[in-house]
Design an enzyme around this catalytic site. Structure first.
Site, mmCIF file in Angstrom:
data_model
loop_
_atom_site.group_PDB
_atom_site.id
_atom_site.type_symbol
_atom_site.label_atom_id
_atom_site.label_comp_id
_atom_site.label_asym_id
_atom_site.label_seq_id
_atom_site.Cartn_x
_atom_site.Cartn_y
_atom_site.Cartn_z
ATOM 1 N N LEU A 583 0.736 -1.167 -0.538
ATOM 2 C CA LEU A 583 0.087 0.041 0.015
ATOM 3 C C LEU A 583 0.534 1.056 -0.294
ATOM 4 O O LEU A 583 0.505 1.952 -0.393
ATOM 5 C CB LEU A 583 -0.680 0.161 1.100
ATOM 6 C CG LEU A 583 -1.755 -1.537 1.274
ATOM 7 C CD1 LEU A 583 -2.585 -1.172 2.654
ATOM 8 C CD2 LEU A 583 -2.759 -0.558 0.292
ATOM 9 N N GLY A 584 2.168 1.325 0.583
ATOM 10 C CA GLY A 584 2.851 2.089 0.744
ATOM 11 C C GLY A 584 4.179 1.861 1.415
ATOM 12 O O GLY A 584 4.363 0.902 2.072
ATOM 13 N N LYS A 585 5.161 2.958 1.519
ATOM 14 C CA LYS A 585 6.379 2.859 2.273
ATOM 15 C C LYS A 585 6.048 3.827 3.428
ATOM 16 O O LYS A 585 6.496 5.416 2.869
ATOM 17 C CB LYS A 585 7.783 2.637 1.641
ATOM 18 C CG LYS A 585 8.757 2.108 2.484
ATOM 19 C CD LYS A 585 9.911 2.851 1.328
ATOM 20 C CE LYS A 585 11.002 1.940 1.940
ATOM 21 N NZ LYS A 585 10.961 2.730 3.490
ATOM 22 N N GLY A 586 6.313 3.692 4.845
ATOM 23 C CA GLY A 586 6.518 5.097 5.706
ATOM 24 C C GLY A 586 7.905 4.625 5.914
ATOM 25 O O GLY A 586 9.349 3.642 5.984
ATOM 26 N N GLY A 587 8.109 5.414 7.225
ATOM 27 C CA GLY A 587 9.029 5.520 7.650
ATOM 28 C C GLY A 587 9.874 4.294 8.209
ATOM 29 O O GLY A 587 11.277 4.114 8.728
ATOM 30 N N PHE A 588 8.999 3.317 8.701
ATOM 31 C CA PHE A 588 9.321 2.480 9.760
ATOM 32 C C PHE A 588 9.789 1.082 8.473
ATOM 33 O O PHE A 588 9.591 0.552 8.688
ATOM 34 C CB PHE A 588 7.776 2.183 10.373
ATOM 35 C CG PHE A 588 7.483 2.591 11.665
ATOM 36 C CD1 PHE A 588 8.216 3.945 12.035
ATOM 37 C CD2 PHE A 588 6.242 3.467 11.179
ATOM 38 C CE1 PHE A 588 8.226 4.919 12.963
ATOM 39 C CE2 PHE A 588 5.880 4.019 12.450
ATOM 40 C CZ PHE A 588 7.137 4.984 12.662
ATOM 41 N N VAL A 591 4.381 -1.268 3.852
ATOM 42 C CA VAL A 591 2.978 -1.394 4.641
ATOM 43 C C VAL A 591 2.345 -2.261 3.477
ATOM 44 O O VAL A 591 2.529 -1.387 2.294
ATOM 45 C CB VAL A 591 2.489 0.261 4.602
ATOM 46 C CG1 VAL A 591 0.236 -0.339 5.326
ATOM 47 C CG2 VAL A 591 2.305 1.439 5.351
ATOM 48 N N ASP A 702 4.444 13.871 15.083
ATOM 49 C CA ASP A 702 3.742 13.949 13.847
ATOM 50 C C ASP A 702 2.995 14.162 12.488
ATOM 51 O O ASP A 702 2.498 13.106 11.227
ATOM 52 C CB ASP A 702 4.901 12.618 13.108
ATOM 53 C CG ASP A 702 5.832 13.165 11.584
ATOM 54 O OD1 ASP A 702 5.762 14.291 11.393
ATOM 55 O OD2 ASP A 702 5.862 11.339 10.989
#
Ligand SMILES: *[C@@H]1O[C@H](CO)[C@@H](O)[C@H](O)[C@H]1NC(C)=O
Ligand SMILES: *[C@@H]1O[C@H](CO)[C@@H](O)[C@H](O)[C@H]1NC(C)=O
Ligand SMILES: *[C@@H]1O[C@H](CO)[C@@H](O)[C@H](O)[C@H]1NC(C)=O
Ligand SMILES: *[C@@H]1O[C@H](CO)[C@@H](O)[C@H](O)[C@H]1NC(C)=O
Ligand SMILES: *[C@@H]1O[C@H](CO)[C@@H](O)[C@H](O)[C@H]1NC(C)=O
Ligand SMILES: *[C@@H]1O[C@H](CO)[C@@H](O)[C@H](O)[C@H]1NC(C)=O
Ligand SMILES: *[C@@H]1O[C@H](CO)[C@@H](O)[C@H](O)[C@H]1NC(C)=O
Ligand SMILES: *[C@@H]1O[C@H](CO)[C@@H](O)[C@H](O)[C@H]1NC(C)=O
Ligand SMILES: *[C@@H]1O[C@H](CO)[C@@H](O)[C@H](O)[C@H]1NC(C)=O
Ligand SMILES: *[C@@H]1O[C@H](CO)[C@@H](O)[C@H](O)[C@H]1NC(C)=O
Length: 884
Positions: A583-588, A591, A702
């Site tokens: 679904l996406g890429k986050g800081g962690f 996803v 954030d």
């Protein structure tokens, strides 16, 4: 020439009059049609088609690919498809006890560019109707409704995404197409013609679609005379004015078909004599089916329709069926046939949940704004699609299922306990714990006879417990953790287990002592962790830590943290189908999309191994987060904590983040001013809850447009809160664990002092406000002033609000509302945090902005805000308690 012309004109006029044919009771839905384009009249039939927007809560609009467009006409060109959820349902208002012809049309037309043959299931209410498995399908059923609503559901069986182009319902007369039991599933419907013309509405008043049927061993008969087309089946003139006989006078006339898999069928065969018979001519034949005599000897009357129908269902050998018209010895002419229809018998054995119960549970859903994807179609059946949070008794398919338990614990409910629960007359167990329900405990709960287990703990209920509940035999009532509940005269007894009334006062007191102890323990741990992590913090402790006095019993519910929220890594692998859809890429880390319980969609955030150094704190934090519930915070569904494999499982937010919508990368749809205000207001409510509703309060750290997510109804929810303490945030290096946040959104005061307060979130929220006002990047190096706050400051000194407003809004907004929002944003961005408003004040101000914009009346016209407004409608009037 002129005569011809006149003839054509009158012909068209007649045709037009025919097209004004009575459509009473017809439901013609062009699925995927925008409500703005609805209704319209289809050119070919004159039928009035409407949008499906009011009939379904989910799905997206698609259109057949360009190369297929010439093949189809208007109602089939567009469709609605359902990428989310397993079962998606259309909810149609129908007339009870009515015989309906129901048609569902599926034209794939490579709408998704994937070039795959569709494959999904079609349900009528709780029963399987058919499996759609070809590019171009019309499913038809003749079915008698047993309630005022009818659900047509599309079920994703894991092969392809379901879609639908058209849904059409035509009420028939009661004496047409009668069966002994079951409904009639269309096999074929043909009239005898060597042409290629199809006949349907308006020629057929019931909008049956007749396909030409012909064989080379037949000869075509036609009449221009008027055929009396029958009072029961009301066949079209064009159908009955054509017939065939075998070329060979002695030959039988055969019609064959197959039923796969073999089931019982009914046939309807229509005859009229079209030839002018001479005195010494006889036409006489017998009708046989599968070699068995059915009817005869039979001589159709000239120009008068007769229909031969089965009164009992027929069976054919191995599914290969044959209907024969056999000339009798006496006959001088071969048999004749005009039209034939055949249907297989389909049993729809599963009874639906009673309409009374369904109205009740839907009312509960609407009252609390529950938007669970599984809450579509019948609440109880089929069992596979049981609504999440319900339990039903549906063991006997021939009786209506009953709802026996309702679990809406920790679901972010607010408001009063709705009377709609009264409709669930067979409820045995009710769990509303861990919400923010207010008001009195209603006495009607005692009226639900079988309801003996009620958990209302951890809410904000007030008043006293109704005596009728306390006196009910066998009642197990839990009302702990409702600080405003008055416990008079032993009313807070936790009855049931043994009936010792003495416990009354002790229970709540112990409960709060225990929970204060838990809270203090948690806070001590929290301080230790915090200290370890940021030894540089000196001076007064950040205000968000000052919740330690434990004054408020509010958070003291001994939280019912569900045990089953912890998932193993292998469950995560299954859930995400081996991490198939990103679904996406986050800081962690990445996803992924996934399903929990097979139906509930989730977003699975895999924490990359490198960032898992804080993993001891992880669990403590997760436990904390699992208790945070608010409609404007993305809910944590569960987590995985298995060695280096850490994952967080969140509710799925179908419409991505606010940033995508502002930048137009998601679609080209412009969010109007009213919708933008609604989104920031909801985000502000979420933030306000973190600050004031949580004990200990949480600072988000954030707040930004990419952390404001939108669900399928464009309801805004904040994401990524709370975790910031043990996980570095996007853009932040592992070294600088003290100052966190995203450049541009960062509170300059926090940056200077390292003191984290709620006001830092208020600052970031101010930036978000400027973004929705201006639609400018937060930092733009080539702008007069790179930072958005400075830029707006400079522009405002010129006194012109238009110069900062997002030009794509086309000045379609209430300027008082905009000014107020700008002032609010600038207040949030005050360099001195003390001067910034609190989030509670922000919520109040934004409500005023929205009210001012709504008062203008002109806004909120776009579809997105429409759907969210519709969704938030609640039932003001409750269903009266007829059944007790
Ligand atoms: C349409 O048909 C219905 C039932 O057949 C009848 O009650 C109604 O009056 C008709 N309306 C018109 C405009 O003909
Ligand atoms: C269906 O009927 C219900 C209750 O009568 C009504 O509230 C609703 O608006 C109707 N829906 C449509 C699409 O007509
Ligand atoms: C169905 O559609 C697929 C993909 O568009 C195509 O490859 C296939 O030939 C089509 N089949 C039929 C029977 O039209
Ligand atoms: C259909 O049958 C009629 C009557 O036999 C004949 O005149 C006509 O040519 C036929 N049409 C076609 C398309 O075969
Ligand atoms: C039809 O059957 C009758 C009796 O069996 C026979 O006499 C006659 O010749 C047959 N006609 C044709 C055209 O086959
Ligand atoms: C019709 O069926 C009968 C018996 O099955 C067969 O003898 C006859 O040849 C068939 N007629 C045609 C035209 O197929
Ligand atoms: C029926 O009568 C007509 C004249 O009316 C005659 O031409 C024909 O041959 C007769 N047919 C039979 C089978 O007797
Ligand atoms: C037609 O049906 C009648 C009545 O059952 C029967 O007597 C006759 O033999 C049948 N004729 C044929 C050709 O099957
Ligand atoms: C349920 O259906 C019955 C029978 O059609 C009807 O009388 C009743 O009003 C319906 N109840 C609700 C709550 O819709
Ligand atoms: C609970 O509801 C009350 C009254 O509606 C509201 O004032 C309060 O802010 C809510 N608290 C939470 C935690 O949502």
């Amino acid at each position: 020439m002129e005569r011809y012309f006149v003839y054509v004109v009158t012909f068209l006029l007649i045709l037009h009059l025919v097209q004004a044919q009575n459509q009473t009771g017809f439901i013609s839905v062009d699925c995927g049609l925008s409500p703005l384009a609805s209704p319209y009249n289809a050119p070919e039939t004159g039928l009035t088609y409407t949008s499906d927007a009011d009939l379904v809560n989910s799905g997206k609009t698609g259109r057949v690919a360009k190369e297929f467009e010439p093949l189809y006409d208007r109602p089939t060109l567009i469709m609605r498809y359902f990428p989310e959820g397993v079962r998606n349902c259309y909810n149609l208002n129908v007339t009870r006890d009515t015989n309906y012809l129901i048609k569902a049309t599926f034209v794939y037309g490579n709408y998704d560019g994937l070039n795959v043959v569709p494959n999904f299931d079609l349900y009528l209410g709780p029963n399987l109707w058919s499996t759609v498995s070809s590019n171009d399908t019309i499913e038809e059923i003749i079915h008698v409704t047993n309630s005022n609503s009818l659900q047509v559901c599309l079920v994703n069986t894991g092969i392809s995404i379901p879609f639908i182009n058209m849904l059409e319902l035509r009420p028939l007369k009661k004496n047409m197409y009668v069966t002994q039991s079951g409904s009639l599933k269309y096999l074929f419907r043909g009239y005898i013609s060597n042409s290629s013309t199809r006949i349907r509405f308006p020629e057929d008043v019931y909008d049956r679609k007749w396909y030409p049927l012909f064989d080379n061993s037949w000869t075509q008969l036609t009449t221009t005379l008027n055929v009396n087309t029958g009072i029961t089946y009301e066949l079209p003139q064009g159908v009955m004015a054509k017939a065939a006989t075998p070329l060979e006078a002695n030959e039988t006339l055969n019609i064959t078909w197959t039923i796969e898999p073999p089931t019982q069928y009914y046939s309807y065969v229509h005859f009229a004599e079209l030839q002018n018979l001479r005195a010494n001519d006889t036409r006489e034949f017998n009708v046989t089916q599968n070699g068995i005599y059915t009817f005869g000897p039979f001589s159709p009357l000239p120009l008068k329709t007769a229909s031969i129908v089965n009164s009992i269902p027929q069976q054919c050998d191995g599914g290969a069926c044959i209907l024969q018209l056999v000339k009798t010895l006496k006959s001088t002419l071969p048999p004749i046939l005009n039209a034939i229809e055949a249907f297989s018998v389909i049993d729809l054995p599963q009874m639906e949940t009673s309409n009374f119960t369904v109205v009740g549970i839907k009312n509960v859903q609407d009252t609390y704004g529950l938007t669970r994807i599984s809450w579509q179609g019948d609440p109880c059946v089929p069992k596979l699609f049981l609504w999440d949070g319900l339990n039903c008794n549906s063991s006997d398919i021939s009786t209506s299922p009953i709802i026996t338990s309702l679990d809406l614990s920790s679901s972010g409910l607010s408001g009063i306990i709705t009377q709609a629960i009264m409709n669930l007359i067979h409820l045995q167990k009710l769990d509303l714990s861990g919400n923010n329900l207010t008001g009195d405990i209603p006495a009607f709960l005692a009226d639900i006879k079988s309801l003996l287990v009620i958990n209302l703990s951890g809410n904000n209920l007030s008043g006293s417990v109704p005596p009728s509940l306390l006196q009910k035999k066998g009642m197990k009532l839990n009302v702990k953790g409702n600080p405003h509940l008055v416990c008079t005269a032993g009313s807070c007894v936790n009855k049931g287990d043994d009936g010792h009334k003495k416990k009354s006062v002790i229970v709540p007191v112990i409960a709060s002592i225990v929970s204060i102890a838990v809270l203090i323990g948690a806070l001590v741990l929290f301080f230790i962790l915090k200290k370890k992590r940021s030894p540089k913090v000196e001076g007064p402790p950040p205000s968000y830590m000052q919740a330690s006095d434990g004054r408020s019993p509010r958070s003291s519910e001994p939280a019912i943290v569900a045990k089953n929220r912890r998932f193993t890594y292998s469950q995560v692998v299954i859930m995400t189908n081996n991490f198939q859809r990103i679904l996406g890429k986050g800081g962690f880390g990445f996803v992924y999309h996934g399903f929990v319980n097979g139906t509930e969609q989730v977003a699975v955030k895999i924490l990359s191994h490198s960032s898992s150094q804080g993993y001891k704190q992880f669990k403590a934090e997760v436990e904390l987060l699992l208790r945070v519930h608010h409609k404007n915070l993305v809910g944590l569904v569960g987590y995985c904590d298995e060695g280096v494999n850490l994952a967080l499982i969140y509710e799925y937010m179908a419409n991505g983040d606010l940033k995508e919508h502002m930048s137009g990368t998601r679609n080209r749809f412009i969010l109007n001013w009213g919708t933008r205000l609604k989104i920031v207001l909801e985000s502000a409510q979420g933030l306000e809850y973190l600050h004031n509703g949580c004990k200990p309060p949480m600072v988000h750290r954030d707040v930004k447009t990419t952390n404001i997510l939108l669900n399928e109804h464009f309801q805004a929810k904040l994401s990524d809160f709370g975790l910031s303490r043990s996980f570095p945030i996007e853009g932040e290096t592992h070294v600088s664990t003290v100052v966190a946040g995203t450049p541009g959104y960062l509170d300059p005061e926090y940056y200077r002092t390292n003191w984290l307060t709620e006001k830092s979130d208020v600052y970031s929220f101010g930036i978000v406000l400027l973004e929705i006002i201006t639609n400018q990047p937060v930092i733009d190096k080539i702008r007069v002033k790179p930072h958005i706050a400075e830029w707006v400051g400079v522009m405002l000194t010129k006194g012109d609000i238009k110069s900062i407003m997002d030009p794509s809004l086309n000045e379609d907004y209430d300027s008082a509302s905009v000014w107020k929002a700008v002032e609010l944003a600038m207040g949030c961005l005050n360099p001195n945090s003390v001067r910034r408003p609190t989030m509670s004040q922000v919520v109040v101000e934004l409500n005023e902005c929205l009210a001012s914009e709504n008062a203008r009346g002109g806004a909120s016209r776009d579809m997105e805000s429409k759907s969210s407004i519709e969704l938030s409608l609640t039932f003001e009037t409750e269903v009266s308690p007829t059944a007790r």
